[in-house]
Scaffold this motif. Sequence first.
Motif, PDB file in Angstrom:
ATOM      1  N   ASN A 108       0.834  -1.206   0.000  1.00  0.00           N
ATOM      2  CA  ASN A 108       0.000   0.000   0.000  1.00  0.00           C
ATOM      3  C   ASN A 108       0.865   1.251   0.000  1.00  0.00           C
ATOM      4  O   ASN A 108       0.613   2.212  -0.741  1.00  0.00           O
ATOM      5  CB  ASN A 108      -0.906  -0.008   1.222  1.00  0.00           C
ATOM      6  CG  ASN A 108      -2.303   0.471   0.916  1.00  0.00           C
ATOM      7  OD1 ASN A 108      -2.709   0.570  -0.228  1.00  0.00           O
ATOM      8  ND2 ASN A 108      -3.043   0.794   1.967  1.00  0.00           N
ATOM      9  N   ALA A 109       1.882   1.247   0.846  1.00  0.00           N
ATOM     10  CA  ALA A 109       2.783   2.403   0.924  1.00  0.00           C
ATOM     11  C   ALA A 109       3.498   2.614  -0.405  1.00  0.00           C
ATOM     12  O   ALA A 109       3.661   3.756  -0.868  1.00  0.00           O
ATOM     13  CB  ALA A 109       3.796   2.192   2.049  1.00  0.00           C
ATOM     14  N   THR A 110       3.893   1.522  -1.036  1.00  0.00           N
ATOM     15  CA  THR A 110       4.594   1.616  -2.321  1.00  0.00           C
ATOM     16  C   THR A 110       3.660   2.132  -3.406  1.00  0.00           C
ATOM     17  O   THR A 110       4.040   2.991  -4.219  1.00  0.00           O
ATOM     18  CB  THR A 110       5.155   0.238  -2.715  1.00  0.00           C
ATOM     19  OG1 THR A 110       6.069  -0.199  -1.699  1.00  0.00           O
ATOM     20  CG2 THR A 110       5.873   0.293  -4.053  1.00  0.00           C
ATOM     21  N   ALA A 158      12.166  -5.831   0.271  1.00  0.00           N
ATOM     22  CA  ALA A 158      11.953  -6.714  -0.877  1.00  0.00           C
ATOM     23  C   ALA A 158      11.079  -6.048  -1.936  1.00  0.00           C
ATOM     24  O   ALA A 158      11.365  -6.135  -3.143  1.00  0.00           O
ATOM     25  CB  ALA A 158      11.332  -8.027  -0.425  1.00  0.00           C
ATOM     26  N   ILE A 159      10.020  -5.368  -1.504  1.00  0.00           N
ATOM     27  CA  ILE A 159       9.130  -4.689  -2.456  1.00  0.00           C
ATOM     28  C   ILE A 159       9.859  -3.550  -3.151  1.00  0.00           C
ATOM     29  O   ILE A 159       9.731  -3.362  -4.373  1.00  0.00           O
ATOM     30  CB  ILE A 159       7.860  -4.203  -1.741  1.00  0.00           C
ATOM     31  CG1 ILE A 159       7.007  -5.409  -1.320  1.00  0.00           C
ATOM     32  CG2 ILE A 159       7.051  -3.268  -2.628  1.00  0.00           C
ATOM     33  CD1 ILE A 159       5.774  -5.058  -0.511  1.00  0.00           C
ATOM     34  N   ASP A 160      10.657  -2.808  -2.394  1.00  0.00           N
ATOM     35  CA  ASP A 160      11.438  -1.723  -3.001  1.00  0.00           C
ATOM     36  C   ASP A 160      12.426  -2.271  -4.024  1.00  0.00           C
ATOM     37  O   ASP A 160      12.623  -1.683  -5.097  1.00  0.00           O
ATOM     38  CB  ASP A 160      12.192  -0.945  -1.918  1.00  0.00           C
ATOM     39  CG  ASP A 160      11.271  -0.142  -1.008  1.00  0.00           C
ATOM     40  OD1 ASP A 160      10.091   0.066  -1.393  1.00  0.00           O
ATOM     41  OD2 ASP A 160      11.720   0.267   0.083  1.00  0.00           O
ATOM     42  N   ALA A 162      12.592  -1.526  -8.091  1.00  0.00           N
ATOM     43  CA  ALA A 162      13.807  -0.938  -8.676  1.00  0.00           C
ATOM     44  C   ALA A 162      14.450  -1.839  -9.728  1.00  0.00           C
ATOM     45  O   ALA A 162      15.298  -1.373 -10.499  1.00  0.00           O
ATOM     46  CB  ALA A 162      14.808  -0.635  -7.567  1.00  0.00           C
ATOM     47  N   THR A 163      14.062  -3.104  -9.770  1.00  0.00           N
ATOM     48  CA  THR A 163      14.683  -4.059 -10.690  1.00  0.00           C
ATOM     49  C   THR A 163      14.145  -3.882 -12.102  1.00  0.00           C
ATOM     50  O   THR A 163      12.937  -3.834 -12.321  1.00  0.00           O
ATOM     51  CB  THR A 163      14.435  -5.502 -10.211  1.00  0.00           C
ATOM     52  OG1 THR A 163      15.018  -5.670  -8.916  1.00  0.00           O
ATOM     53  CG2 THR A 163      15.048  -6.513 -11.185  1.00  0.00           C
TER      54      THR A 163
END
Length: 578
Positions: A389-391, A537-539, A543-544
């Motif tokens: 949600n934050a992402t 992990a989500i970040d 970024a990948t």
Amino acid sequence: MPENRTGAQIMCEALIREGVDVMFGVPGGAIMPFYFAMWEYREQLRHVLCRHEQGAGHAAEGYARSTGRIGVCIGTSGPGVTNLVTPIADAMMDSTPLLAICGQVSSTVLGRDAFQETDITGITMPITKHNYLVKRAEDLPYVFKEAIHIATTGRPGPVLIDITKDAMQKSVVPNWDFKLNLPGYKPNYHGNRKQIREALRLLAHAKKPLIIAGNGVVMSGASDELRIFAEKLRVPVITTLHGIGSIPESHPLNLGMPGMHGWVHSNKAIQECDVLFNIGGRFDDRVTGKASTFAPHAKVIHVDIDPSEIGKNVKVTVPIVGDARNVLLALLEDMPSQDELSQLHGHASDWMEHIRDLQDKHQGKQQYKNRSATENMTLPPHDVYDALNATMAKNGNYVLVTDVGQHQMWAAQLLDFNAGPRTHITSGGAATMGFSVPAALGVAVAHPEKTVWVVCGDGGFQMTNQEMATIIQEGIKNVKVMVINNGYLGMVRQWQELFENKRYSGTPLSGPNFAKLAEAYYWKGITVERTADVQTAIDEALATDGPVLIDFQVEREVNVFPMVPQNKSIGEMIESEA
């Protein structure tokens, strides 16, 4: 002078004339002439080679649902087309415009149990808007035009064209100069003006009005009109599973989702309202619970483009057959002045305040609000949704695709969809496990500029994960898969726990090392076992520059609440663990 074309060439040209530029399929014997012809049109028609026809069908659905355009899938005769049955049924239930193109054995052996012969028109008759068996190349221009028209107009849905191999091989001079002749097919787009005015009168004079926004709002492009209409009348809005995104989650009038796993305050508002305005929803049993007890005090207004849906499940006071956007535009046109509305709606703030009081009272009982209930868990599933949600809030250029099960309901409950319509894609009516990964493929093809987040369970993921290979072959980089891995068929296990004395029959589920499986497909694979590592992990996935799979190994026996038990009223919800 017009030139001869093979039936297969005519098929390609017919698709191009209708604006189709991408197809998802798997070749085989009976459909080979079509694939032979495709080579000439490869600059105009992109073909995505899927690993399974079910994947091709769901990919076409994802493409269609995220764009509003028709999705096209292809299979050969026999097992090729029978593998398309599941996505065709899924598209029928969720009103998705889909064209299934099927190869069939030559007309000379049709009906003689030839190699890979299957009566796919007979099989799919109950799950298509219409289907065709074409045995003459001359018929192809008209059939393709009519099929796509039927699939994309009125209440959208799947149409199947089964074409014999010799019809694809025969050369004819195509006739493109024709008019469609469908005397029995006349969708009503505008609604009856008298009924529209009566609906507006009821809503304007209601003391406890409520709007339910369904899939029809999204599909007709009526999100702005819905928001303006709700704001002018100051009526709270509930969004069904497929209506999510039709009004921003952050909007003060948005109450969230109703039904079996909807919020308590949303369901109680339905049970207390005096006028219920359902636009573009079909009163599915997952929304109504026990239909005879649904909205007992309400005069019901139902707007749907499909007349067969009105009155089918819930008794309706004002039926309006029409397109959601056109009906909302007519309602806005006839809207009383703001001065008149102010006099009528002195009670509106009291009704909304009452619902928010219900929300405050009941929401606090939910596990995701009660950290003490999860303090002994290494990784509560709710923490994954908090991080996502934050992402999503920071990176709003996304589409979220979910599979079917507990993770799907948590996503609908806990994620804030503020990026607009067509950003929440899921399988609703058929609830097809395995939908998400191939559907995300279709979404990614349509929207290479957006991050396509996939939330799936370890059960559904293992049904169609072979399409990860397709994603690599197509050079797709924007798909990020999050597996909510609890080692169970979680929703079935939940029912077994609550109603079957924890008889976990057929629900404990093993699986491979998902991160290593991802790496075998040339994806980036990440395993997460602790809350502290979730956001990192989500970040990293975001970024990948390439597809990523994150295996979130969550607490195994966490349930989705609230929950309406089978055959119960939506007013009788289990709110939390006993």
